[in-house]
Motif scaffolding. Structure first.
Motif, PDB file in Angstrom:
ATOM      1  N   GLU A  83      33.412  36.300  37.640  1.00 49.20           N
ATOM      2  CA  GLU A  83      32.262  36.898  38.315  1.00 49.20           C
ATOM      3  C   GLU A  83      30.989  36.524  37.917  1.00 49.20           C
ATOM      4  OE1 GLU A  83      32.595  38.033  41.293  1.00 49.20           O
ATOM      5  OE2 GLU A  83      34.821  38.515  41.468  1.00 49.20           O
ATOM      6  N   PHE A  84      30.835  35.499  37.036  1.00 51.77           N
ATOM      7  CA  PHE A  84      29.382  34.862  36.771  1.00 51.77           C
ATOM      8  C   PHE A  84      28.888  34.217  38.038  1.00 51.77           C
ATOM      9  CE2 PHE A  84      27.153  31.738  33.962  1.00 51.77           C
ATOM     10  CZ  PHE A  84      26.032  32.403  34.363  1.00 51.77           C
ATOM     11  N   THR A  85      27.635  34.439  38.415  1.00 49.93           N
ATOM     12  CA  THR A  85      27.055  33.899  39.563  1.00 49.93           C
ATOM     13  C   THR A  85      25.799  33.331  39.441  1.00 49.93           C
ATOM     14  OG1 THR A  85      28.319  35.339  41.268  1.00 49.93           O
ATOM     15  CG2 THR A  85      26.525  33.910  42.037  1.00 49.93           C
ATOM     16  N   PRO A  86      25.693  32.064  38.681  1.00 49.20           N
ATOM     17  CA  PRO A  86      24.388  31.657  37.987  1.00 49.20           C
ATOM     18  C   PRO A  86      23.316  31.761  38.739  1.00 49.20           C
ATOM     19  CG  PRO A  86      26.319  30.293  37.436  1.00 49.20           C
ATOM     20  CD  PRO A  86      26.792  30.918  38.521  1.00 49.20           C
ATOM     21  N   ILE A  87      23.371  31.495  40.032  1.00 49.90           N
ATOM     22  CA  ILE A  87      22.001  31.635  41.059  1.00 49.90           C
ATOM     23  C   ILE A  87      21.285  32.795  40.919  1.00 49.90           C
ATOM     24  CG2 ILE A  87      23.134  32.445  43.180  1.00 49.90           C
ATOM     25  CD1 ILE A  87      20.267  29.867  42.848  1.00 49.90           C
ATOM     26  N   TYR A  88      21.850  34.028  40.510  1.00 46.12           N
ATOM     27  CA  TYR A  88      21.001  35.298  40.181  1.00 46.12           C
ATOM     28  C   TYR A  88      20.827  35.720  38.744  1.00 46.12           C
ATOM     29  CZ  TYR A  88      23.051  35.854  44.894  1.00 46.12           C
ATOM     30  OH  TYR A  88      23.328  35.855  46.303  1.00 46.12           O
ATOM     31  N   ASP A  89      21.087  34.609  37.943  1.00 45.12           N
ATOM     32  CA  ASP A  89      20.775  34.593  36.697  1.00 45.12           C
ATOM     33  C   ASP A  89      19.034  34.431  36.266  1.00 45.12           C
ATOM     34  OD1 ASP A  89      21.275  35.289  33.832  1.00 45.12           O
ATOM     35  OD2 ASP A  89      22.425  33.607  33.446  1.00 45.12           O
ATOM     36  N   ASN A  90      18.615  34.803  35.214  1.00 44.45           N
ATOM     37  CA  ASN A  90      17.192  34.618  35.274  1.00 44.45           C
ATOM     38  C   ASN A  90      16.684  33.438  34.149  1.00 44.45           C
ATOM     39  OD1 ASN A  90      17.702  35.486  32.408  1.00 44.45           O
ATOM     40  ND2 ASN A  90      17.266  37.413  32.910  1.00 44.45           N
ATOM     41  N   ALA A  91      15.565  33.309  34.036  1.00 40.22           N
ATOM     42  CA  ALA A  91      15.088  31.972  33.408  1.00 40.22           C
ATOM     43  C   ALA A  91      15.700  31.924  31.931  1.00 40.22           C
ATOM     44  CB  ALA A  91      13.503  31.803  33.400  1.00 40.22           C
ATOM     45  N   ALA A  92      16.042  33.308  31.422  1.00 38.11           N
ATOM     46  CA  ALA A  92      16.335  33.112  29.925  1.00 38.11           C
ATOM     47  C   ALA A  92      17.739  33.060  29.934  1.00 38.11           C
ATOM     48  CB  ALA A  92      15.993  34.401  29.299  1.00 38.11           C
ATOM     49  N   SER A 112      33.192  39.850  48.094  1.00 36.16           N
ATOM     50  CA  SER A 112      33.084  40.743  49.097  1.00 36.16           C
ATOM     51  C   SER A 112      31.274  40.996  49.252  1.00 36.16           C
ATOM     52  CB  SER A 112      33.651  42.060  48.885  1.00 36.16           C
ATOM     53  OG  SER A 112      33.464  42.645  47.749  1.00 36.16           O
ATOM     54  N   TYR A 113      30.680  40.613  48.470  1.00 37.65           N
ATOM     55  CA  TYR A 113      29.286  40.762  48.328  1.00 37.65           C
ATOM     56  C   TYR A 113      28.496  39.380  47.947  1.00 37.65           C
ATOM     57  CZ  TYR A 113      24.838  43.389  47.924  1.00 37.65           C
ATOM     58  OH  TYR A 113      23.722  43.864  48.111  1.00 37.65           O
ATOM     59  N   ARG A 114      28.143  38.876  47.062  1.00 37.22           N
ATOM     60  CA  ARG A 114      27.180  37.823  46.736  1.00 37.22           C
ATOM     61  C   ARG A 114      28.054  36.723  46.344  1.00 37.22           C
ATOM     62  NH1 ARG A 114      22.171  40.397  43.488  1.00 37.22           N
ATOM     63  NH2 ARG A 114      23.680  40.191  41.829  1.00 37.22           N
ATOM     64  N   PRO A 115      28.239  35.781  47.295  1.00 37.91           N
ATOM     65  CA  PRO A 115      29.156  34.482  46.720  1.00 37.91           C
ATOM     66  C   PRO A 115      28.070  33.704  45.586  1.00 37.91           C
ATOM     67  CG  PRO A 115      27.638  34.110  48.708  1.00 37.91           C
ATOM     68  CD  PRO A 115      27.504  35.405  48.338  1.00 37.91           C
ATOM     69  N   PRO A 126      22.633  40.458  35.052  1.00 37.74           N
ATOM     70  CA  PRO A 126      22.196  40.536  36.142  1.00 37.74           C
ATOM     71  C   PRO A 126      22.986  39.415  37.162  1.00 37.74           C
ATOM     72  CG  PRO A 126      20.625  39.259  35.253  1.00 37.74           C
ATOM     73  CD  PRO A 126      21.406  39.935  33.956  1.00 37.74           C
ATOM     74  N   ALA A 127      23.566  38.512  36.568  1.00 41.63           N
ATOM     75  CA  ALA A 127      23.772  37.152  37.462  1.00 41.63           C
ATOM     76  C   ALA A 127      25.458  37.460  37.809  1.00 41.63           C
ATOM     77  CB  ALA A 127      23.845  35.906  36.836  1.00 41.63           C
ATOM     78  N   THR A 128      25.817  38.428  38.738  1.00 41.26           N
ATOM     79  CA  THR A 128      27.074  38.763  39.180  1.00 41.26           C
ATOM     80  C   THR A 128      26.998  39.109  40.872  1.00 41.26           C
ATOM     81  OG1 THR A 128      28.973  39.969  38.561  1.00 41.26           O
ATOM     82  CG2 THR A 128      27.074  41.308  38.514  1.00 41.26           C
ATOM     83  N   GLY A 129      28.187  39.062  41.303  1.00 38.78           N
ATOM     84  CA  GLY A 129      28.591  39.285  42.711  1.00 38.78           C
ATOM     85  C   GLY A 129      28.421  40.659  43.201  1.00 38.78           C
ATOM     86  N   THR A 130      28.996  41.551  42.469  1.00 41.39           N
ATOM     87  CA  THR A 130      29.024  43.022  43.070  1.00 41.39           C
ATOM     88  C   THR A 130      28.439  43.839  42.263  1.00 41.39           C
ATOM     89  OG1 THR A 130      30.986  42.423  44.300  1.00 41.39           O
ATOM     90  CG2 THR A 130      30.120  44.732  44.074  1.00 41.39           C
ATOM     91  N   ILE A 131      27.019  44.179  41.786  1.00 43.80           N
ATOM     92  CA  ILE A 131      26.470  44.734  40.900  1.00 43.80           C
ATOM     93  C   ILE A 131      26.533  46.261  40.902  1.00 43.80           C
ATOM     94  CG2 ILE A 131      24.158  44.904  41.773  1.00 43.80           C
ATOM     95  CD1 ILE A 131      23.246  43.188  39.212  1.00 43.80           C
ATOM     96  N   GLU A 132      26.771  46.786  39.605  1.00 45.54           N
ATOM     97  CA  GLU A 132      26.960  48.394  39.527  1.00 45.54           C
ATOM     98  C   GLU A 132      25.948  48.676  38.154  1.00 45.54           C
ATOM     99  OE1 GLU A 132      28.292  50.090  41.618  1.00 45.54           O
ATOM    100  OE2 GLU A 132      29.606  48.808  42.605  1.00 45.54           O
ATOM    101  N   PRO A 133      24.897  49.481  38.401  1.00 49.46           N
ATOM    102  CA  PRO A 133      24.104  49.829  37.367  1.00 49.46           C
ATOM    103  C   PRO A 133      24.898  50.885  36.538  1.00 49.46           C
ATOM    104  CG  PRO A 133      22.948  50.035  39.244  1.00 49.46           C
ATOM    105  CD  PRO A 133      24.233  49.858  39.660  1.00 49.46           C
ATOM    106  N   GLY A 134      24.342  51.089  35.357  1.00 55.41           N
ATOM    107  CA  GLY A 134      25.201  52.080  34.369  1.00 55.41           C
ATOM    108  C   GLY A 134      26.348  51.514  33.443  1.00 55.41           C
ATOM    109  N   GLY A 135      26.228  50.287  33.140  1.00 54.11           N
ATOM    110  CA  GLY A 135      27.311  49.747  32.554  1.00 54.11           C
ATOM    111  C   GLY A 135      26.860  49.508  30.937  1.00 54.11           C
ATOM    112  N   TRP A 136      28.114  48.921  30.459  1.00 53.45           N
ATOM    113  CA  TRP A 136      27.870  48.771  28.804  1.00 53.45           C
ATOM    114  C   TRP A 136      26.664  47.596  28.359  1.00 53.45           C
ATOM    115  CZ3 TRP A 136      33.803  49.146  28.103  1.00 53.45           C
ATOM    116  CH2 TRP A 136      34.419  50.630  27.983  1.00 53.45           C
ATOM    117  N   THR A 137      26.578  47.755  27.155  1.00 53.47           N
ATOM    118  CA  THR A 137      25.691  46.823  26.725  1.00 53.47           C
ATOM    119  C   THR A 137      26.487  45.650  26.122  1.00 53.47           C
ATOM    120  OG1 THR A 137      25.704  47.473  24.475  1.00 53.47           O
ATOM    121  CG2 THR A 137      23.844  48.432  25.641  1.00 53.47           C
TER     122      THR A 137
END
Length: 418
Positions: free
Chosen positions: A381-390, A107-110, A345-356
């Motif tokens: 719901e892992f969307t690699p394009i939004y992951d970082n270099a690490a 419903s948000y980021r593919p 960070p690399a997920t489709g429908t991101i929500e701040p305030g989650g668990w570690t």
């Protein structure tokens, strides 16, 4: 001034005279070519170069201390690849890693269709030979269970209905395989890597339709013939029990099927426990003040919100889950967005305030220590394009799968038919 010009003239005359003399060649060697001056100009003795080979989709045990762990075609944690859907694979594995490259229900980021490949990339630092962990007293890859990578289940990227048919058929084929170690368990168990959360959805139920011409969860539906109703432990920032009229608008049968309605549909089909299901890490906004939560309760779910962890602590969270589930069979569904965006960070429908990541691993480990009977799992719901270099998200996801493998090995289960 006169003296200066005279001196300059003498120098010029001397230079002109010298230019008529043959020049002395100081270096008789011609300038080397680029190849000669590069590393390629030095040929190695052929006997010192190893025989060319095709690298299989796993590391070689005798090459672990060399470069084998960094090369080759990726399987998850360099596990053996087995074509688990084929009948001849029966008896060759106990736990399988299965990819569902599907994201037609977002419903948000593919982009979650690339999740299985990204997860295998994130797990390339792991290996069966190096599977011992400081927090566990066993190597799950070298214990009673034969663990393999089953590859991905092919599905069309153009038609949601056809794709979920294909996923269900593939999962049913794998679920029908016999385990390798029948003394420990009489059924194989699968960890599915998504893909968006719709991967649980399956084909239309023809005949006598329910209110929405209901679709089933292909994973839960495939498991139902073996395990019956199961308690779903749903780690997710969202509820995913939304009535399709709330999420999707109920405009078409296609719109009703998405990554936020699948648990509602699973309940409608009778695949879930009546009152032992839980959402864990919830923190989403809702469409309605009362209806969404009332419908969630009707679907048999309670929840522990993400912020409650700060008050309860890990041990009390685990205790509440164990008390809720009791002796029922457990299906674990982990949406990577249960983690805070700082850790995933690399997920489709991101929500701040989650668990570690550490908190999630501790809770899963606590459920394993409590002996809850896990019969299957997905991490989605892992969307690699939004992951970082690490590769923060991919590596975290791989570690979560490793923790689930530890749980499955620690708690062998027998089906109710045994």
């Amino acid at each position: 001034m006169h003296s200066f010009f005279l001196t300059t003239s003498m120098v010029c005359l001397a230079s002109a005279s010298a230019s008529k003399q043959p020049q002395e060649i100081l270096n008789t060697h011609q300038p080397p070519s680029f190849i000669e001056s590069s590393i390629f100009g030095r040929r190695l003795d052929a006997s010192s170069v190893r025989t060319p080979e095709t690298l299989p989709p796993r590391y070689r045990a005798d090459d672990f201390d060399g470069d084998g762990i960094l090369q080759g075609i990726n399987t998850f944690a360099h596990l053996d690849f087995v074509e688990c859907m084929k009948p001849e694979s029966s008896g060759s594995f106990d736990i399988g890693i299965v990819g569902h490259p599907f994201d037609l229900g977002v419903s948000y980021r593919p982009g979650a269709r690339f999740g299985p490949n990204g997860a295998r990339q994130g797990a390339r630092r792991m290996s069966p030979r190096g599977g011992w962990d400081m927090d566990h007293n066993l190597n799950p890859y070298q214990n009673w269970a034969k663990i393999v990578d089953c590859g991905d289940i092919a599905n069309t990227p153009f038609d949601k209905l056809v794709a979920v048919h294909e996923l269900e058929k593939g999962m049913q084929a794998i679920n029908d395989r016999k385990p390798s170690n029948t003394s420990a368990s009489d059924a194989v168990r699968l960890i599915t890597i998504g893909g968006d959360h719709t991967i649980s959805q399956s084909s239309f139920t023809f005949g006598e339709p329910l209110a929405y011409n209901v679709l089933a969860l292909p994973i839960l539906r495939a498991l139902h013939s073996t395990w019956g109703r199961v308690a779903v432990l749903h780690f997710d920032s969202h509820l995913d029990t939304w009535d399709p009229k709330q999420l999707g608008g109920g405009l078409t049968k296609y719109s009703e099927v998405n990554h936020g309605t699948m648990l509602h549909i699973a309940h409608e089909e009778g695949l879930l426990s009546n009152n032992s299901n839980m959402h864990l890490g919830s923190r989403c906004t809702l469409f309605d003040e009362h209806y969404d939560l009332d419908n969630d309760l009707r679907c048999g779910f309670s929840y522990i919100r993400a912020r409650e962890l700060d008050k309860l602590g890990v041990d009390k969270v685990v205790k509440k889950i164990v008390e809720r589930v009791g002796d029922e069979y457990v299906y674990l569904s982990v949406d990577i967005d249960v983690l805070d965006p700082a850790f995933a960070p690399a997920t489709g429908t991101i929500e701040p305030g989650g668990w570690t990541t550490r908190e999630l691993l501790q809770i899963i480990n606590g459920l394993s220590d409590a002996g809850l009977k896990i019969i299957g799992s997905d991490v989605v719901e892992f969307t690699p394009i939004y992951d970082n270099a690490a590769e923060t998200t991919g590596i975290a996801l791989a570690q979560i799968v490793y923790e689930i493998i530890q749980w499955m090995v620690h708690v062998p289960v027998k089906s109710p038919k045994a």
